[in-house]
Design an enzyme around this catalytic site. Structure first.
Site, PDB file in Angstrom:
ATOM      1  N   GLY A  11      40.014  50.742  42.730  1.00 48.69           N
ATOM      2  CA  GLY A  11      40.491  49.387  42.427  1.00 48.69           C
ATOM      3  C   GLY A  11      41.427  48.868  43.497  1.00 48.69           C
ATOM      4  N   ALA A  12      40.962  48.953  44.754  1.00 49.69           N
ATOM      5  CA  ALA A  12      41.852  48.599  45.879  1.00 49.69           C
ATOM      6  C   ALA A  12      41.519  47.239  46.488  1.00 49.69           C
ATOM      7  CB  ALA A  12      41.798  49.689  46.941  1.00 49.69           C
ATOM      8  N   ARG A  14      42.284  44.365  45.330  1.00 52.84           N
ATOM      9  CA  ARG A  14      43.370  43.385  45.114  1.00 52.84           C
ATOM     10  C   ARG A  14      44.530  44.065  44.394  1.00 52.84           C
ATOM     11  NH1 ARG A  14      41.682  41.119  39.904  1.00 52.84           N
ATOM     12  NH2 ARG A  14      39.749  42.194  39.409  1.00 52.84           N
ATOM     13  N   VAL A  63      34.221  52.961  38.098  1.00 47.95           N
ATOM     14  CA  VAL A  63      34.783  54.282  37.782  1.00 47.95           C
ATOM     15  C   VAL A  63      34.466  54.750  36.361  1.00 47.95           C
ATOM     16  CG1 VAL A  63      36.642  54.155  39.491  1.00 47.95           C
ATOM     17  CG2 VAL A  63      37.063  53.345  37.147  1.00 47.95           C
ATOM     18  N   ASN A  89      43.825  53.929  40.515  1.00 50.60           N
ATOM     19  CA  ASN A  89      44.518  52.675  40.239  1.00 50.60           C
ATOM     20  C   ASN A  89      43.673  51.681  39.447  1.00 50.60           C
ATOM     21  OD1 ASN A  89      46.541  50.383  41.070  1.00 50.60           O
ATOM     22  ND2 ASN A  89      44.509  49.709  41.715  1.00 50.60           N
ATOM     23  N   SER A 141      51.341  53.144  32.994  1.00 50.39           N
ATOM     24  CA  SER A 141      52.065  51.902  32.683  1.00 50.39           C
ATOM     25  C   SER A 141      53.206  52.268  31.741  1.00 50.39           C
ATOM     26  CB  SER A 141      51.137  50.908  31.979  1.00 50.39           C
ATOM     27  OG  SER A 141      51.903  49.868  31.395  1.00 50.39           O
ATOM     28  N   TYR A 154      45.023  49.308  25.602  1.00 48.74           N
ATOM     29  CA  TYR A 154      45.587  49.548  26.938  1.00 48.74           C
ATOM     30  C   TYR A 154      46.689  50.626  26.881  1.00 48.74           C
ATOM     31  CZ  TYR A 154      47.738  48.315  31.451  1.00 48.74           C
ATOM     32  OH  TYR A 154      48.261  48.343  32.720  1.00 48.74           O
ATOM     33  N   ALA A 156      47.023  52.956  24.656  1.00 51.52           N
ATOM     34  CA  ALA A 156      46.395  54.251  24.379  1.00 51.52           C
ATOM     35  C   ALA A 156      45.781  54.824  25.651  1.00 51.52           C
ATOM     36  CB  ALA A 156      45.323  54.094  23.302  1.00 51.52           C
ATOM     37  N   LYS A 158      46.708  54.293  28.735  1.00 54.79           N
ATOM     38  CA  LYS A 158      47.747  54.704  29.684  1.00 54.79           C
ATOM     39  C   LYS A 158      48.526  55.926  29.180  1.00 54.79           C
ATOM     40  CE  LYS A 158      46.826  51.620  32.813  1.00 54.79           C
ATOM     41  NZ  LYS A 158      46.249  52.014  34.114  1.00 54.79           N
ATOM     42  N   ILE A 187      54.271  43.560  36.847  1.00 57.16           N
ATOM     43  CA  ILE A 187      54.139  43.365  38.290  1.00 57.16           C
ATOM     44  C   ILE A 187      53.307  42.108  38.528  1.00 57.16           C
ATOM     45  CG2 ILE A 187      53.389  44.459  40.460  1.00 57.16           C
ATOM     46  CD1 ILE A 187      55.553  46.087  38.848  1.00 57.16           C
TER      47      ILE A 187
HETATM   48  P1  NAP Z   1      44.265  43.730  39.161  1.00 54.30           P
HETATM   49  O1  NAP Z   1      44.996  42.870  40.119  1.00 54.30           O
HETATM   50  O2  NAP Z   1      43.612  43.105  37.978  1.00 54.30           O
HETATM   51  O3  NAP Z   1      43.185  44.588  39.988  1.00 54.30           O
HETATM   52  C1  NAP Z   1      42.382  45.504  39.313  1.00 54.30           C
HETATM   53  C2  NAP Z   1      41.611  46.330  40.311  1.00 54.30           C
HETATM   54  O4  NAP Z   1      40.831  47.282  39.568  1.00 54.30           O
HETATM   55  C3  NAP Z   1      40.635  45.510  41.137  1.00 54.30           C
HETATM   56  O5  NAP Z   1      40.596  46.031  42.440  1.00 54.30           O
HETATM   57  C4  NAP Z   1      39.300  45.737  40.430  1.00 54.30           C
HETATM   58  O6  NAP Z   1      38.161  45.660  41.295  1.00 54.30           O
HETATM   59  C5  NAP Z   1      39.466  47.166  39.978  1.00 54.30           C
HETATM   60  N1  NAP Z   1      38.584  47.534  38.883  1.00 54.30           N
HETATM   61  C6  NAP Z   1      38.493  46.979  37.649  1.00 54.30           C
HETATM   62  N2  NAP Z   1      37.539  47.596  36.935  1.00 54.30           N
HETATM   63  C7  NAP Z   1      37.025  48.568  37.731  1.00 54.30           C
HETATM   64  C8  NAP Z   1      36.006  49.539  37.552  1.00 54.30           C
HETATM   65  N3  NAP Z   1      35.343  49.663  36.412  1.00 54.30           N
HETATM   66  N4  NAP Z   1      35.731  50.368  38.601  1.00 54.30           N
HETATM   67  C9  NAP Z   1      36.399  50.260  39.765  1.00 54.30           C
HETATM   68  N5  NAP Z   1      37.365  49.352  39.994  1.00 54.30           N
HETATM   69  C10 NAP Z   1      37.668  48.517  38.975  1.00 54.30           C
HETATM   70  O7  NAP Z   1      45.217  44.865  38.552  1.00 54.30           O
HETATM   71  P2  NAP Z   1      46.687  45.338  38.994  1.00 54.30           P
HETATM   72  O8  NAP Z   1      47.657  44.520  38.248  1.00 54.30           O
HETATM   73  O9  NAP Z   1      46.781  45.488  40.446  1.00 54.30           O
HETATM   74  O10 NAP Z   1      46.707  46.781  38.299  1.00 54.30           O
HETATM   75  C11 NAP Z   1      46.387  47.964  38.995  1.00 54.30           C
HETATM   76  C12 NAP Z   1      46.706  49.143  38.104  1.00 54.30           C
HETATM   77  O11 NAP Z   1      48.087  49.107  37.736  1.00 54.30           O
HETATM   78  C13 NAP Z   1      45.912  49.150  36.799  1.00 54.30           C
HETATM   79  O12 NAP Z   1      45.585  50.470  36.441  1.00 54.30           O
HETATM   80  C14 NAP Z   1      46.897  48.580  35.810  1.00 54.30           C
HETATM   81  O13 NAP Z   1      46.621  48.997  34.506  1.00 54.30           O
HETATM   82  C15 NAP Z   1      48.194  49.148  36.338  1.00 54.30           C
HETATM   83  N6  NAP Z   1      49.356  48.381  35.909  1.00 54.30           N
HETATM   84  C16 NAP Z   1      49.521  47.089  36.261  1.00 54.30           C
HETATM   85  C17 NAP Z   1      50.642  46.407  35.812  1.00 54.30           C
HETATM   86  C18 NAP Z   1      50.918  44.968  36.174  1.00 54.30           C
HETATM   87  O14 NAP Z   1      51.893  44.412  35.671  1.00 54.30           O
HETATM   88  N7  NAP Z   1      50.133  44.335  37.031  1.00 54.30           N
HETATM   89  C19 NAP Z   1      51.591  47.054  35.008  1.00 54.30           C
HETATM   90  C20 NAP Z   1      51.377  48.370  34.667  1.00 54.30           C
HETATM   91  C21 NAP Z   1      50.265  49.035  35.122  1.00 54.30           C
HETATM   92  P3  NAP Z   1      37.352  44.263  41.528  1.00 54.30           P
HETATM   93  O15 NAP Z   1      38.303  43.350  42.263  1.00 54.30           O
HETATM   94  O16 NAP Z   1      36.188  44.651  42.371  1.00 54.30           O
HETATM   95  O17 NAP Z   1      37.014  43.739  40.184  1.00 54.30           O
END
Ligand code: NAP
Length: 246
Positions: A11-12, A14, A63, A89, A141, A154, A156, A158, A187
């Site tokens: 998930g890199a 973005r 994934v 990620n 998370s 979500y 559960a 994490k 974030i």
């Molecule tokens: P995001 O901006 O929504 O980006 C999600 C990333 O995951 C994208 O690169 C997406 O790829 C990829 N993805 C989604 N489904 C996938 C799959 N089935 N297989 C492979 N890649 C997949 O999310 P983020 O906010 O950066 O979050 C990243 C991580 O941090 C996540 O695990 C999230 O739960 C965790 N997190 C985030 C926050 C927050 O506040 N943002 C807080 C706590 C934890 P595509 O672009 O190709 O769809």
């Protein structure tokens, strides 16, 4: 810091994963940028890294699909010969109250966030065992620690990632492999951009540092855990949440 190392970041394309990939590349790792749908964004990141003298390649893989993970990671090992760092990620949300949550929303989140992490860890740990070296960093998370109304699926997933992290840390420690988790709070990414202003205001009021975090701040924690400076740290959950959960 990561010269000669091969790092896979799921998930890199973005958000946080992108920031992790940028930092790893800036510190000389060869970075494998996994994405699911956003091929253009993933490819743009590869170009950006290459323009700065780094090495990167994008791979599409869902994934949650075991076979796709197998094909993806086998291709990486075939081409690069090793995987030193795995950052799990990739993650999604499908928020809603428990009472009204469709089973498919529960399954979707568990299958990507938790089972996806299981798939890649199981496959990559075999390679790391052969190398007798590895760093696995899982994106959890804070809600996996403290729960959150409207995010039963979500939270559960994490909480599961944290249990998976600690168990794998115990299994793999004797072979030079560390397994840790980062637990971000709120974030600024696409994931939190969809929240209403009211939800954002309530969230900010619960954060002692008073603001949402930045992707680079989470990436810094992940990079530390992936580095040799963290060689004696395993099975830990590092909160990057502005003090939200203490
Ligand atoms: P995001 O901006 O929504 O980006 C999600 C990333 O995951 C994208 O690169 C997406 O790829 C990829 N993805 C989604 N489904 C996938 C799959 N089935 N297989 C492979 N890649 C997949 O999310 P983020 O906010 O950066 O979050 C990243 C991580 O941090 C996540 O695990 C999230 O739960 C965790 N997190 C985030 C926050 C927050 O506040 N943002 C807080 C706590 C934890 P595509 O672009 O190709 O769809």
């Amino acid at each position: 810091m990561f010269e000669g190392k091969v790092a896979v970041v799921t998930g890199a394309s973005r958000g946080i994963g992108k920031a992790v990939a940028q930092r790893l590349a800036a510190q000389k790792a060869t970075v494998i940028i996994n994405y699911q749908r956003n091929a253009e964004l993933a490819q743009a990141l590869v170009c950006e890294i290459e323009e700065q003298g780094g090495k990167a390649e994008a791979y599409k893989c869902d994934v949650s699909d075991e076979q796709q993970c197998q094909d993806f990671l086998a291709a990486v090992v075939k081409k690069y010969g090793r995987i030193d760092i795995l950052v799990n990620n990739a993650g999604v949300t499908r928020d809603g109250l428990l009472m009204r949550m469709p089973e498919e929303d529960f399954d979707k989140v568990i299958n990507i966030n938790l089972k996806g992490t299981f798939h890649t860890m199981r496959l990559v740990s075999r390679q790391m065992l052969k190398q007798r070296y590895g760093r696995i960093v899982n994106m959890a998370s804070v809600v996996g620690v403290c729960g959150n109304a409207g995010q039963a699926n979500y939270a559960a997933s994490k909480a599961g990632v944290i249990g998976l992290t600690k168990s794998a840390a115990k299994e793999l420690a004797s072979r030079g492999i560390t397994v840790n988790a980062v637990a971000p709070g709120f974030i600024e990414t696409d994931m939190t951009d969809v929240l209403s202003e009211k939800v954002k205001e309530t969230a900010v009021s619960q954060i002692p540092l008073g603001v949402f975090g930045k992707t680079q701040q989470v990436a810094a924690a992940a990079i530390f855990l992936a580095s040799d400076d963290a060689a004696y740290i395993t099975g830990q959950v590092l909160h990057v949440d502005g003090g939200m959960v203490m």
